[in-house]
Design a protein around this motif. Sequence first.
Motif, mmCIF file in Angstrom:
data_model
loop_
_atom_site.group_PDB
_atom_site.id
_atom_site.type_symbol
_atom_site.label_atom_id
_atom_site.label_comp_id
_atom_site.label_asym_id
_atom_site.label_seq_id
_atom_site.Cartn_x
_atom_site.Cartn_y
_atom_site.Cartn_z
ATOM 1 N N ALA A 204 -77.886 45.274 -24.518
ATOM 2 C CA ALA A 204 -76.666 45.357 -25.323
ATOM 3 C C ALA A 204 -76.055 46.749 -25.336
ATOM 4 N N ASP A 205 -76.856 47.804 -25.184
ATOM 5 C CA ASP A 205 -76.333 49.167 -25.321
ATOM 6 C C ASP A 205 -75.706 49.639 -24.014
ATOM 7 N N ALA A 206 -74.621 48.983 -23.625
ATOM 8 C CA ALA A 206 -73.933 49.292 -22.370
ATOM 9 C C ALA A 206 -72.475 48.861 -22.509
ATOM 10 N N ALA A 207 -71.722 49.050 -21.423
ATOM 11 C CA ALA A 207 -70.327 48.610 -21.415
ATOM 12 C C ALA A 207 -70.297 47.089 -21.377
ATOM 13 N N LEU A 208 -69.624 46.494 -22.353
ATOM 14 C CA LEU A 208 -69.581 45.040 -22.440
ATOM 15 C C LEU A 208 -68.304 44.469 -21.826
ATOM 16 N N LEU A 209 -67.172 45.134 -22.098
ATOM 17 C CA LEU A 209 -65.886 44.595 -21.648
ATOM 18 C C LEU A 209 -64.835 45.696 -21.684
ATOM 19 N N THR A 210 -63.671 45.393 -21.131
ATOM 20 C CA THR A 210 -62.509 46.262 -21.288
ATOM 21 C C THR A 210 -61.444 45.494 -22.053
ATOM 22 N N TYR A 211 -60.633 46.227 -22.782
ATOM 23 C CA TYR A 211 -59.582 45.581 -23.562
ATOM 24 C C TYR A 211 -58.282 46.365 -23.431
ATOM 25 N N THR A 212 -57.188 45.663 -23.696
ATOM 26 C CA THR A 212 -55.866 46.271 -23.683
ATOM 27 C C THR A 212 -55.153 45.886 -24.976
ATOM 28 N N SER A 213 -53.965 46.399 -25.130
ATOM 29 C CA SER A 213 -53.124 45.957 -26.235
ATOM 30 C C SER A 213 -52.843 44.469 -26.083
ATOM 31 N N ALA A 214 -52.697 43.778 -27.186
ATOM 32 C CA ALA A 214 -52.369 42.353 -27.137
ATOM 33 C C ALA A 214 -50.899 42.133 -26.840
ATOM 34 N N ALA A 215 -50.072 43.153 -27.068
ATOM 35 C CA ALA A 215 -48.635 43.044 -26.839
ATOM 36 C C ALA A 215 -48.299 43.576 -25.453
ATOM 37 N N VAL A 277 -43.731 56.690 -20.024
ATOM 38 C CA VAL A 277 -42.974 56.263 -21.198
ATOM 39 C C VAL A 277 -43.223 54.767 -21.382
ATOM 40 N N THR A 278 -43.542 54.360 -22.602
ATOM 41 C CA THR A 278 -43.831 52.961 -22.894
ATOM 42 C C THR A 278 -42.642 52.312 -23.589
ATOM 43 N N VAL A 279 -42.207 51.182 -23.040
ATOM 44 C CA VAL A 279 -41.097 50.407 -23.603
ATOM 45 C C VAL A 279 -41.626 49.020 -23.951
ATOM 46 N N VAL A 280 -41.408 48.590 -25.190
ATOM 47 C CA VAL A 280 -41.872 47.281 -25.640
ATOM 48 C C VAL A 280 -40.683 46.338 -25.765
ATOM 49 N N PRO A 281 -40.748 45.155 -25.143
ATOM 50 C CA PRO A 281 -39.652 44.188 -25.305
ATOM 51 C C PRO A 281 -39.424 43.866 -26.781
ATOM 52 N N ASP A 282 -38.154 43.765 -27.172
ATOM 53 C CA ASP A 282 -37.841 43.467 -28.568
ATOM 54 C C ASP A 282 -38.302 42.075 -28.972
ATOM 55 N N VAL A 287 -40.941 37.617 -22.434
ATOM 56 C CA VAL A 287 -41.866 37.869 -21.320
ATOM 57 C C VAL A 287 -43.127 37.028 -21.452
ATOM 58 N N GLN A 288 -43.025 35.945 -22.196
ATOM 59 C CA GLN A 288 -44.201 35.112 -22.460
ATOM 60 C C GLN A 288 -44.798 34.543 -21.176
ATOM 61 N N SER A 289 -43.950 34.235 -20.198
ATOM 62 C CA SER A 289 -44.426 33.597 -18.969
ATOM 63 C C SER A 289 -44.951 34.589 -17.941
ATOM 64 N N LEU A 290 -44.900 35.884 -18.233
ATOM 65 C CA LEU A 290 -45.328 36.907 -17.283
ATOM 66 C C LEU A 290 -46.487 37.706 -17.853
#
Length: 362
Positions: A204-215, A277-282, A287-290
């Motif tokens: 268990a004391d190791a890298a388990l996964l990678t994660y990103t923002s949900a948005a 630079v990070t731009v988030v769709p309003d 972008v649900q299908s991509l």
Amino acid sequence: MARRSKAAVAVSALLAVGATAAGAVGWSTTHTGQDTKATAPVRVRTATVTRTDLSDSRTLPGTLGFGRSHVLRSTSQGVVTLLPKPGARAARGKALYRIDDRPVPVFFGDTPFFRTLAKTGVRGHDVSVLADNLRALGYDTGPAVTPAGPGEGEEFTPALAAALKRWQHDTGQDATGTLVPGRAVVLPGPVRVDTVEAQPGDAADAALLTYTSAAKSVTVAVEATDVGTIKAGHKAHISLPDGRTIRGTVTTLGRTVQGGGTAQDTAEQTGPATIDVTVVPDRAADVQSLDAAAVQVRFDTTTRKGVLAVPVSALVALREGGYALQRPDGTLVAVTTGMFAGGLVEVSGKALTDGLKVVTAS
């Protein structure tokens, strides 16, 4: 600087054409007195002085996705018995994986649980994370006890320990009222599992996964010399592969400069220095299908609202310096130029009015 030079050459060429047009109109209205027949008037192209908004924009390539990935390492001792699938979302208070067949629930915050919380009276940001999450889950933690000095975190009180015990009981854990590191994981928010690094049976004391923002967001590499014109909160337009253009908002300007190396540096360091630079769709639904795509992002960096404007080709360069506009009757109106954008130029002058017809070279 290269962009400005090209723009200056283009404007100069247009002004030269405009000056030629002005000369043509002036010649056509000159009479020698030797004409024996009336000549047809020369037809000229005209444009209208209009009141409008001008925006100085730039379009840059970007990448739509979930942003940079981060590695999640467990501090638990034991054996991994269950892991989430890629694409799974972390939810507050819910188990993300299991160690020794015990669920490891998720709390949201910015300080991990780095010590055992058992003795009342201890203070710290880890205590604040525990208290904030239990309150968000609907548990009564009693009044928050904080020190007089700012930024030191809450106190682990008997009421907070009792709330922890109730939550442990409700979620099928050992109801001890004590929190041990590794029995809960702290994440920055409702993140998305990107890749799974471990498998059941691993330590268990190791890298388990990678994660990103949900948005989903768009990452754009902007030259460091230009990034000063882009601010968090600015609006942007995102052109998608299917031809749609959607609106977005600049949320983050990176703090790390990439590239900009010299010929002696490695290949990865050559090229202009850039900042992400990070731009988030309003609207996330746009972008649900991509999940990932190459896109184009237009930033409107400067805006002039309600100004008088004409096509650049309507400008006439005066021999004594400055510019003018030419009416269809051949008379000139001196103007002061302002912002250039999208083939238009902002103009101002005493004799200018909205709707005035002026000669243009194209």
